[in-house]
Design an enzyme around this catalytic site. Structure first.
Site, PDB file in Angstrom:
ATOM      1  N   SER A 124       0.835  -1.203   0.000  1.00  0.00           N
ATOM      2  CA  SER A 124       0.000   0.000   0.000  1.00  0.00           C
ATOM      3  C   SER A 124       0.871   1.255   0.000  1.00  0.00           C
ATOM      4  O   SER A 124       1.977   1.261   0.569  1.00  0.00           O
ATOM      5  CB  SER A 124      -0.858  -0.030   1.269  1.00  0.00           C
ATOM      6  OG  SER A 124      -1.462   1.211   1.489  1.00  0.00           O
ATOM      7  N   TYR A 149      -2.112  -1.346  11.024  1.00  0.00           N
ATOM      8  CA  TYR A 149      -2.375  -1.846   9.668  1.00  0.00           C
ATOM      9  C   TYR A 149      -1.211  -1.494   8.741  1.00  0.00           C
ATOM     10  O   TYR A 149      -0.657  -2.344   8.037  1.00  0.00           O
ATOM     11  CB  TYR A 149      -3.689  -1.261   9.109  1.00  0.00           C
ATOM     12  CG  TYR A 149      -3.793  -1.486   7.611  1.00  0.00           C
ATOM     13  CD1 TYR A 149      -4.097  -2.747   7.103  1.00  0.00           C
ATOM     14  CD2 TYR A 149      -3.524  -0.455   6.695  1.00  0.00           C
ATOM     15  CE1 TYR A 149      -4.128  -2.975   5.729  1.00  0.00           C
ATOM     16  CE2 TYR A 149      -3.559  -0.674   5.327  1.00  0.00           C
ATOM     17  CZ  TYR A 149      -3.864  -1.926   4.854  1.00  0.00           C
ATOM     18  OH  TYR A 149      -3.889  -2.160   3.498  1.00  0.00           O
ATOM     19  N   LYS A 153       1.918  -3.846   6.577  1.00  0.00           N
ATOM     20  CA  LYS A 153       2.359  -3.771   5.174  1.00  0.00           C
ATOM     21  C   LYS A 153       3.875  -3.544   5.116  1.00  0.00           C
ATOM     22  O   LYS A 153       4.572  -4.158   4.319  1.00  0.00           O
ATOM     23  CB  LYS A 153       1.613  -2.658   4.424  1.00  0.00           C
ATOM     24  CG  LYS A 153       0.127  -2.935   4.250  1.00  0.00           C
ATOM     25  CD  LYS A 153      -0.134  -4.184   3.420  1.00  0.00           C
ATOM     26  CE  LYS A 153      -1.575  -4.613   3.386  1.00  0.00           C
ATOM     27  NZ  LYS A 153      -1.796  -5.953   2.856  1.00  0.00           N
TER      28      LYS A 153
HETATM   29  P1  NAD Z   1     -11.158  -6.922   1.225  1.00  0.00           P
HETATM   30  O1  NAD Z   1     -11.356  -6.922   2.690  1.00  0.00           O
HETATM   31  O2  NAD Z   1     -12.313  -6.599   0.356  1.00  0.00           O
HETATM   32  O3  NAD Z   1     -10.562  -8.345   0.754  1.00  0.00           O
HETATM   33  C1  NAD Z   1      -9.756  -9.133   1.580  1.00  0.00           C
HETATM   34  C2  NAD Z   1     -10.371 -10.522   1.601  1.00  0.00           C
HETATM   35  O4  NAD Z   1      -9.542 -11.366   2.406  1.00  0.00           O
HETATM   36  C3  NAD Z   1     -11.770 -10.548   2.229  1.00  0.00           C
HETATM   37  O5  NAD Z   1     -12.630 -11.229   1.345  1.00  0.00           O
HETATM   38  C4  NAD Z   1     -11.591 -11.310   3.534  1.00  0.00           C
HETATM   39  O6  NAD Z   1     -12.728 -12.085   3.853  1.00  0.00           O
HETATM   40  C5  NAD Z   1     -10.369 -12.163   3.233  1.00  0.00           C
HETATM   41  N1  NAD Z   1      -9.555 -12.523   4.395  1.00  0.00           N
HETATM   42  C6  NAD Z   1      -9.077 -11.718   5.374  1.00  0.00           C
HETATM   43  N2  NAD Z   1      -8.336 -12.435   6.234  1.00  0.00           N
HETATM   44  C7  NAD Z   1      -8.329 -13.714   5.785  1.00  0.00           C
HETATM   45  C8  NAD Z   1      -7.748 -14.916   6.244  1.00  0.00           C
HETATM   46  N3  NAD Z   1      -6.994 -14.965   7.360  1.00  0.00           N
HETATM   47  N4  NAD Z   1      -7.945 -16.057   5.531  1.00  0.00           N
HETATM   48  C9  NAD Z   1      -8.689 -16.025   4.396  1.00  0.00           C
HETATM   49  N5  NAD Z   1      -9.280 -14.932   3.925  1.00  0.00           N
HETATM   50  C10 NAD Z   1      -9.099 -13.778   4.608  1.00  0.00           C
HETATM   51  O7  NAD Z   1      -9.920  -5.957   0.913  1.00  0.00           O
HETATM   52  P2  NAD Z   1      -9.410  -5.386  -0.468  1.00  0.00           P
HETATM   53  O8  NAD Z   1      -9.756  -3.949  -0.523  1.00  0.00           O
HETATM   54  O9  NAD Z   1      -9.792  -6.275  -1.576  1.00  0.00           O
HETATM   55  O10 NAD Z   1      -7.835  -5.460  -0.210  1.00  0.00           O
HETATM   56  C11 NAD Z   1      -7.080  -6.570  -0.634  1.00  0.00           C
HETATM   57  C12 NAD Z   1      -5.646  -6.381  -0.185  1.00  0.00           C
HETATM   58  O11 NAD Z   1      -5.148  -5.161  -0.709  1.00  0.00           O
HETATM   59  C13 NAD Z   1      -5.450  -6.316   1.318  1.00  0.00           C
HETATM   60  O12 NAD Z   1      -4.242  -6.974   1.637  1.00  0.00           O
HETATM   61  C14 NAD Z   1      -5.336  -4.830   1.583  1.00  0.00           C
HETATM   62  O13 NAD Z   1      -4.584  -4.565   2.736  1.00  0.00           O
HETATM   63  C15 NAD Z   1      -4.601  -4.368   0.330  1.00  0.00           C
HETATM   64  N6  NAD Z   1      -4.832  -2.948   0.005  1.00  0.00           N
HETATM   65  C16 NAD Z   1      -6.104  -2.471  -0.116  1.00  0.00           C
HETATM   66  C17 NAD Z   1      -6.325  -1.141  -0.410  1.00  0.00           C
HETATM   67  C18 NAD Z   1      -7.714  -0.574  -0.508  1.00  0.00           C
HETATM   68  O14 NAD Z   1      -7.876   0.639  -0.398  1.00  0.00           O
HETATM   69  N7  NAD Z   1      -8.751  -1.386  -0.736  1.00  0.00           N
HETATM   70  C19 NAD Z   1      -5.221  -0.288  -0.605  1.00  0.00           C
HETATM   71  C20 NAD Z   1      -3.937  -0.800  -0.484  1.00  0.00           C
HETATM   72  C21 NAD Z   1      -3.748  -2.146  -0.175  1.00  0.00           C
HETATM   73  C1  WQD Z   2      -9.321   9.670   0.851  1.00  0.00           C
HETATM   74  C2  WQD Z   2      -9.482  11.168   1.088  1.00  0.00           C
HETATM   75  C3  WQD Z   2      -9.797  11.775   3.394  1.00  0.00           C
HETATM   76  C4  WQD Z   2     -13.706   9.906   3.901  1.00  0.00           C
HETATM   77  C5  WQD Z   2      -6.913   4.741   3.282  1.00  0.00           C
HETATM   78  C6  WQD Z   2      -5.928   3.996   4.138  1.00  0.00           C
HETATM   79  C7  WQD Z   2      -4.791   3.487   3.308  1.00  0.00           C
HETATM   80  C8  WQD Z   2      -5.267   2.719   2.066  1.00  0.00           C
HETATM   81  C9  WQD Z   2      -6.398   3.395   1.354  1.00  0.00           C
HETATM   82  C10 WQD Z   2      -5.026   0.349   2.366  1.00  0.00           C
HETATM   83  C11 WQD Z   2      -8.727  11.661   2.318  1.00  0.00           C
HETATM   84  C12 WQD Z   2     -11.018  12.118   2.574  1.00  0.00           C
HETATM   85  C13 WQD Z   2     -12.503  10.349   3.378  1.00  0.00           C
HETATM   86  C14 WQD Z   2     -14.716  10.871   4.222  1.00  0.00           C
HETATM   87  C15 WQD Z   2     -13.241  12.617   3.449  1.00  0.00           C
HETATM   88  N1  WQD Z   2      -5.738   1.418   2.365  1.00  0.00           N
HETATM   89  N2  WQD Z   2     -12.277  11.669   3.162  1.00  0.00           N
HETATM   90  N3  WQD Z   2     -14.429  12.184   3.980  1.00  0.00           N
HETATM   91  O1  WQD Z   2      -7.007   7.955   3.679  1.00  0.00           O
HETATM   92  O2  WQD Z   2      -6.024   7.891   1.368  1.00  0.00           O
HETATM   93  O3  WQD Z   2      -6.230   5.810   2.632  1.00  0.00           O
HETATM   94  O4  WQD Z   2      -7.394   3.838   2.276  1.00  0.00           O
HETATM   95  O5  WQD Z   2      -3.873   0.203   2.344  1.00  0.00           O
HETATM   96  O6  WQD Z   2      -4.016   2.681   4.148  1.00  0.00           O
HETATM   97  O7  WQD Z   2      -5.450   4.878   5.137  1.00  0.00           O
HETATM   98  O8  WQD Z   2      -8.276   6.895   1.737  1.00  0.00           O
HETATM   99  O9  WQD Z   2     -10.634   6.892   1.050  1.00  0.00           O
HETATM  100  O10 WQD Z   2     -10.093   7.034   3.516  1.00  0.00           O
HETATM  101  O11 WQD Z   2      -9.630   8.989   2.059  1.00  0.00           O
HETATM  102  O12 WQD Z   2     -13.049  13.809   3.266  1.00  0.00           O
HETATM  103  O13 WQD Z   2     -15.788  10.536   4.729  1.00  0.00           O
HETATM  104  O14 WQD Z   2     -10.854  11.446   1.352  1.00  0.00           O
HETATM  105  O15 WQD Z   2      -9.535  12.752   4.346  1.00  0.00           O
HETATM  106  O16 WQD Z   2      -8.244  12.923   2.028  1.00  0.00           O
HETATM  107  P1  WQD Z   2      -6.864   7.247   2.413  1.00  0.00           P
HETATM  108  P2  WQD Z   2      -9.734   7.378   2.111  1.00  0.00           P
END
Ligand code: NAD
Ligand code: WQD
Length: 340
Positions: A124, A149, A153
């Protein structure tokens, strides 16, 4: 070719599963359904016309994982999504996050290393914190994590890098996602937040749907052109394609670095107010919002330098943010039709 997707019924994993199935790949999905629903399988099947093999299991459970790799000795690639992802929850329940996110990674790495299976890890942009330089390149020094969290990562990346040093024939790619938004064009799969959404776009679409009264814009006097925070929002379909391209690259590459890190974003910084305006233009819907206090821990601005992934893997974001926001709205509407 058979590929294992952990967390494959979640938001990003389900889109990757769809693309791989459409490319004729045999997909094995594992998920414990803690943050997803079994109905996602129907969505994937309906889009692709074929179903992945699905096993409900916990990736941190050694016995279940040993059985999985015995049952599928022909897995040729692993894409590891399974993890918890709520920043706020991780602050109040750190042990649960460290156990799930790092315990699962440990199990996957054990099998991938033993069998030299190429491995892709969901990292991330959170690892950069508030970067000194914009756009942020992969060489930017990482900041101390601001949440457990984020730390999972950072530590996850370090564990994988250490494994690559110890096992030079093991090859991995760490993808640092910026902000994934949107849904599959068909609106048959998308993001399904449990409880009150913490992320901007699902909160916004729920506000427009009337589920939330108003969207609070967190902070309006930052040192940015309109005072609101800047992010790099990427369509989940583009992000999914980045996994497919990275996997192909890993499977075909010879004699290059065994652990590579890539940013996955668009390279465009967009403010919260700009995003609201784009949503209104793209959908014709009015967003009820108010300027509010900053959210603790928010970085002011983050957007990616994507030249490395473009140059080395040949991947580039194709969708516009308007398309991503339209798809998010279409998904929100579809979701409620299904639930009504
Ligand atoms: P999500 O929660 O929708 O998907 C994760 C899936 O993993 C879920 O379906 C959950 O049920 C499953 N899961 C969790 N723990 C598990 C376990 N121990 N065994 C089996 N299944 C398990 O999340 P997402 O948004 O699809 O994110 C996927 C990956 O990407 C995650 O590692 C997250 O940290 C990373 N990521 C997400 C974002 C984002 O903004 N969505 C940003 C950066 C990184
Ligand atoms: C985006 C922008 C908020 C909600 C988070 C995690 C990060 C990553 C992605 C996994 C920011 C603003 C938000 C609201 C708002 N996940 N906001 N009102 O903060 O960039 O990142 O998700 O790795 O780890 O921290 O994403 O979508 O929460 O926010 O004004 O109700 O929207 O302040 O500027 P963020 P976000």
């Amino acid at each position: 070719m058979k590929i294992l997707i952990t967390g494959g019924l979640g938001y990003i994993g389900s889109h990757v599963a769809t693309l791989l199935l459409q490319n004729g790949v045999d997909v094995v999905v594992v998920d414990n359904l803690e943050n997803s629903r079994i109905q996602v399988l129907d969505g994937i099947t309906s889009i692709t016309g074929s179903a992945p093999v699905f096993k409900k299991l916990d990736v941190g459970n050694e016995t279940q994982m040993d059985e999985l790799f015995t049952e599928h000795p022909d897995i040729e690639g692993v894409i590891h999504f399974a993890a918890y992802k709520s920043v706020g929850e991780s602050v109040s329940e750190p042990l649960r996050y460290y156990k799930n996110n790092l315990g699962g990674l440990n199990q996957l790495l054990k099998h991938s290393i033993n069998k030299t299976i190429p491995f892709i890890f969901s990292s991330s942009c959170t690892v950069y914190g508030q970067s000194e330089n914009l756009p942020i390149s992969e060489d930017e020094p990482l900041k101390p994590a601001t949440s457990p969290y984020g730390n999972t990562k950072k530590i996850g990346e370090q564990i994988i890098q250490d494994c690559c040093k110890a096992h030079p024939d093991f090859s991995t790619i760490l993808l640092r996602y910026f902000n994934p938004v949107g849904a599959h064009d068909s609106a048959k799969i998308g993001e399904y937040p449990v409880g009150v959404p913490q992320n901007l776009v699902p909160f916004l679409t729920q506000t427009v749907k009337g589920i939330r009264p108003v969207l609070k814009v967190f902070g309006s006097s930052y040192d940015t052109p309109d005072g609101t925070c800047i992010r790099d929002y990427i369509h989940v379909m583009d992000l999914a394609q980045a996994h497919v391209d990275s996997l192909n690259y890993l499977l075909n590459k010879q004699n290059s670095e065994s652990c590579e890190v890539y940013n996955v974003g668009t390279g465009n910084g967009v403010s919260v107010l700009e995003l609201i305006q784009m949503f209104e233009n793209a959908t014709g819907k009015k967003v009820s919002y108010e300027l509010s206090e900053p959210r603790t821990g928010d970085t002011i601005a983050a957007y990616a330098d994507v030249s490395k992934i473009e140059r080395e893997i040949g991947w580039k974001a194709r969708y516009s943010l308007e398309e991503a926001l339209s798809s998010a709205w279409k998904w929100e509407e579809m979701l409620h039709k299904k639930l009504e």
